[in-house]
Every structure is written in structure tokens, then in C-alpha cells.
Scaffold this motif. Sequence first.
Motif, mmCIF file in Angstrom:
data_model
loop_
_atom_site.group_PDB
_atom_site.id
_atom_site.type_symbol
_atom_site.label_atom_id
_atom_site.label_comp_id
_atom_site.label_asym_id
_atom_site.label_seq_id
_atom_site.Cartn_x
_atom_site.Cartn_y
_atom_site.Cartn_z
ATOM 1 N N ALA A 4 0.856 -1.184 0.000
ATOM 2 C CA ALA A 4 0.000 0.000 0.000
ATOM 3 C C ALA A 4 0.890 1.231 0.000
ATOM 4 O O ALA A 4 1.971 1.224 0.580
ATOM 5 C CB ALA A 4 -0.913 -0.003 1.228
ATOM 6 N N TRP A 5 0.425 2.286 -0.660
ATOM 7 C CA TRP A 5 1.235 3.493 -0.800
ATOM 8 C C TRP A 5 0.346 4.710 -0.988
ATOM 9 O O TRP A 5 -0.835 4.596 -1.295
ATOM 10 C CB TRP A 5 2.193 3.362 -1.986
ATOM 11 C CG TRP A 5 1.529 3.032 -3.296
ATOM 12 C CD1 TRP A 5 1.010 3.913 -4.209
ATOM 13 C CD2 TRP A 5 1.291 1.739 -3.843
ATOM 14 N NE1 TRP A 5 0.475 3.248 -5.281
ATOM 15 C CE2 TRP A 5 0.644 1.904 -5.086
ATOM 16 C CE3 TRP A 5 1.579 0.438 -3.400
ATOM 17 C CZ2 TRP A 5 0.266 0.837 -5.889
ATOM 18 C CZ3 TRP A 5 1.188 -0.629 -4.210
ATOM 19 C CH2 TRP A 5 0.556 -0.425 -5.427
ATOM 20 N N ILE A 6 0.953 5.879 -0.796
ATOM 21 C CA ILE A 6 0.248 7.135 -1.035
ATOM 22 C C ILE A 6 0.065 7.284 -2.542
ATOM 23 O O ILE A 6 1.025 7.150 -3.306
ATOM 24 C CB ILE A 6 1.046 8.324 -0.459
ATOM 25 C CG1 ILE A 6 1.331 8.062 1.003
ATOM 26 C CG2 ILE A 6 0.368 9.638 -0.784
ATOM 27 C CD1 ILE A 6 0.881 9.012 2.014
ATOM 28 N N HIS A 7 -1.141 7.524 -2.955
ATOM 29 C CA HIS A 7 -1.490 7.716 -4.371
ATOM 30 C C HIS A 7 -0.882 9.027 -4.842
ATOM 31 O O HIS A 7 -0.866 10.021 -4.107
ATOM 32 C CB HIS A 7 -3.012 7.751 -4.491
ATOM 33 C CG HIS A 7 -3.555 7.671 -5.862
ATOM 34 N ND1 HIS A 7 -3.508 8.722 -6.744
ATOM 35 C CD2 HIS A 7 -4.181 6.659 -6.506
ATOM 36 C CE1 HIS A 7 -4.088 8.365 -7.876
ATOM 37 N NE2 HIS A 7 -4.506 7.113 -7.758
ATOM 38 N N VAL A 26 3.021 2.608 2.865
ATOM 39 C CA VAL A 26 2.451 2.585 4.207
ATOM 40 C C VAL A 26 2.350 1.123 4.636
ATOM 41 O O VAL A 26 2.252 0.223 3.802
ATOM 42 C CB VAL A 26 1.074 3.293 4.279
ATOM 43 C CG1 VAL A 26 1.196 4.744 3.877
ATOM 44 C CG2 VAL A 26 0.031 2.588 3.441
ATOM 45 N N TYR A 30 -0.542 1.212 9.666
ATOM 46 C CA TYR A 30 -1.161 2.441 9.163
ATOM 47 C C TYR A 30 -2.549 2.141 8.604
ATOM 48 O O TYR A 30 -3.502 2.883 8.865
ATOM 49 C CB TYR A 30 -0.279 3.083 8.082
ATOM 50 C CG TYR A 30 -0.763 4.440 7.658
ATOM 51 C CD1 TYR A 30 -0.491 5.559 8.432
ATOM 52 C CD2 TYR A 30 -1.503 4.603 6.503
ATOM 53 C CE1 TYR A 30 -0.951 6.817 8.058
ATOM 54 C CE2 TYR A 30 -1.971 5.844 6.115
ATOM 55 C CZ TYR A 30 -1.686 6.948 6.895
ATOM 56 O OH TYR A 30 -2.152 8.183 6.524
ATOM 57 N N LEU A 31 -2.674 1.055 7.863
ATOM 58 C CA LEU A 31 -3.987 0.681 7.339
ATOM 59 C C LEU A 31 -4.957 0.385 8.479
ATOM 60 O O LEU A 31 -6.125 0.794 8.434
ATOM 61 C CB LEU A 31 -3.872 -0.524 6.406
ATOM 62 C CG LEU A 31 -3.103 -0.307 5.107
ATOM 63 C CD1 LEU A 31 -3.039 -1.603 4.309
ATOM 64 C CD2 LEU A 31 -3.703 0.814 4.272
ATOM 65 N N GLN A 34 -6.657 3.232 9.967
ATOM 66 C CA GLN A 34 -7.757 3.738 9.151
ATOM 67 C C GLN A 34 -8.977 2.814 9.236
ATOM 68 O O GLN A 34 -10.011 3.077 8.625
ATOM 69 C CB GLN A 34 -7.353 3.884 7.675
ATOM 70 C CG GLN A 34 -5.993 4.466 7.382
ATOM 71 C CD GLN A 34 -5.651 5.741 8.111
ATOM 72 O OE1 GLN A 34 -6.403 6.717 8.075
ATOM 73 N NE2 GLN A 34 -4.509 5.751 8.772
ATOM 74 N N ASP A 106 -8.614 1.942 -3.252
ATOM 75 C CA ASP A 106 -8.118 3.226 -2.770
ATOM 76 C C ASP A 106 -8.994 3.628 -1.594
ATOM 77 O O ASP A 106 -10.227 3.541 -1.672
ATOM 78 C CB ASP A 106 -8.220 4.315 -3.844
ATOM 79 C CG ASP A 106 -7.314 4.073 -5.040
ATOM 80 O OD1 ASP A 106 -6.338 3.316 -4.912
ATOM 81 O OD2 ASP A 106 -7.591 4.664 -6.099
ATOM 82 N N ASP A 109 -7.354 8.378 3.802
ATOM 83 C CA ASP A 109 -6.783 8.271 5.141
ATOM 84 C C ASP A 109 -7.265 9.432 6.009
ATOM 85 O O ASP A 109 -8.108 10.238 5.593
ATOM 86 C CB ASP A 109 -5.258 8.152 5.092
ATOM 87 C CG ASP A 109 -4.544 9.448 4.712
ATOM 88 O OD1 ASP A 109 -5.200 10.482 4.455
ATOM 89 O OD2 ASP A 109 -3.298 9.416 4.661
ATOM 90 N N LYS A 113 -6.033 11.914 2.203
ATOM 91 C CA LYS A 113 -5.218 11.539 1.054
ATOM 92 C C LYS A 113 -5.647 10.140 0.595
ATOM 93 O O LYS A 113 -6.063 9.313 1.413
ATOM 94 C CB LYS A 113 -3.728 11.466 1.427
ATOM 95 C CG LYS A 113 -3.104 12.782 1.754
ATOM 96 C CD LYS A 113 -1.633 12.557 2.071
ATOM 97 C CE LYS A 113 -1.005 13.797 2.658
ATOM 98 N NZ LYS A 113 0.331 13.544 3.166
ATOM 99 N N ILE A 115 -4.902 6.475 -0.338
ATOM 100 C CA ILE A 115 -3.949 5.396 -0.129
ATOM 101 C C ILE A 115 -4.362 4.277 -1.073
ATOM 102 O O ILE A 115 -5.507 3.820 -1.042
ATOM 103 C CB ILE A 115 -3.970 4.876 1.331
ATOM 104 C CG1 ILE A 115 -3.706 5.999 2.325
ATOM 105 C CG2 ILE A 115 -2.998 3.711 1.496
ATOM 106 C CD1 ILE A 115 -2.369 6.680 2.185
#
Length: 177
Positions: A4-7, A26, A30-31, A34, A106, A109, A113, A115
Motif C-alpha cells: 500500500a502506498w500514497i497515491h 504505508v 497504518y492501514l 484507518q 483506494d 486516510d 489523502k 492510499i
Amino acid sequence: MVRAWIHDGADSDQRSEHMTKPAQFVDLDYLKEQGVLYWQLDADNYKEEGVLSKICTERGYDYEDVITCTPATLPNYEEKIKIFFEEHLHADEEIRFILDGSGYFDIRDKQDKWIRIEVVKGDLIILPAGIYHRFTLDSKDYIKAKRLFIGEPVWTPHNRPADDHPARQDYQEKFLL
């Protein structure tokens, strides 16, 4: 293991990875902050493994179906993919166990943003009720997923803005405040 990563925020082809440069990954913690839960299962032997059955019992999932998304099998494929990619929330959890193929969920967060969560064969993901999210396939245009529900399936998307929806308010109290 899930990636998982910042889009990157680009509006180009939704099926692309959309990683920032450099990539900002992330982790599962972190997930989880959320409200997103994740398991890695053996997609070929999950019945024998018993983990999915245990999760279903613990969480009350008593209905399931399988959806295959590919241009050859999903009627109105391009239209459906656009609908799946509209930012929305649900009143119930969204549970997907990937039996084959791959795609992206997607989620928004806490800082609003995007994710991007890559899902591949063997991934089980649970998105909490009330989280803003969207789904797309990747460039392979193929995914087969088991969908799990409590009771008869209700798949009603509430497109953003839906901040007054009770599920969103509950999500905000649990995860955003």
C-alpha cells in the motif's frame, strides 16, 4: 504481503500504480489505524486452512458470492469499472477475498489523502463501514473475488459527499477523532 502506498493524485489511467516518486509506502499498522483489516490466506487451500471460516464465524458473515471482473465476463465492463471507481462509502463493511487476479482499493486516510492498496491472489481485505473508498482493476483487467456479507447482500454505494450518513459519522468517531 499486501503493498500500500500514497497515491500520486494523478487523474491518468486509473489502472496504473499511481506511486509517488519516490514511492511512499504505508504499512499494515497504518492501514489498521484507518480501520482496514488484512489477512494473507492460501487461495488454493483456504477451505482446508480454516482461517476464512473462522473469520466468517467471528464477524457474522453468512452469505457469499464470487465475482469475476474481466471484459469477457462482466456485462457492461467499462461502465461497471467506472462505477466501482466513484468515491463512495457503504453502510456495512466491504469484505473481499481475492481468489485470482489483482486490483486496487483506494481509501481516504485521516488526512483525506488517497492510499492505494494493491490486492492479489490470497489477500483478504475488510474496509470498515463509512470509509470513503473506490476500486479498480490494474492493467491486467482481471480479478476473481469472493464477496462476503452479513445476511442478504446489500451493496448500496453512497457517493461522496455523504458525511451525514450514520455509517460515516460512526467511522469518524471510531477512526478520525
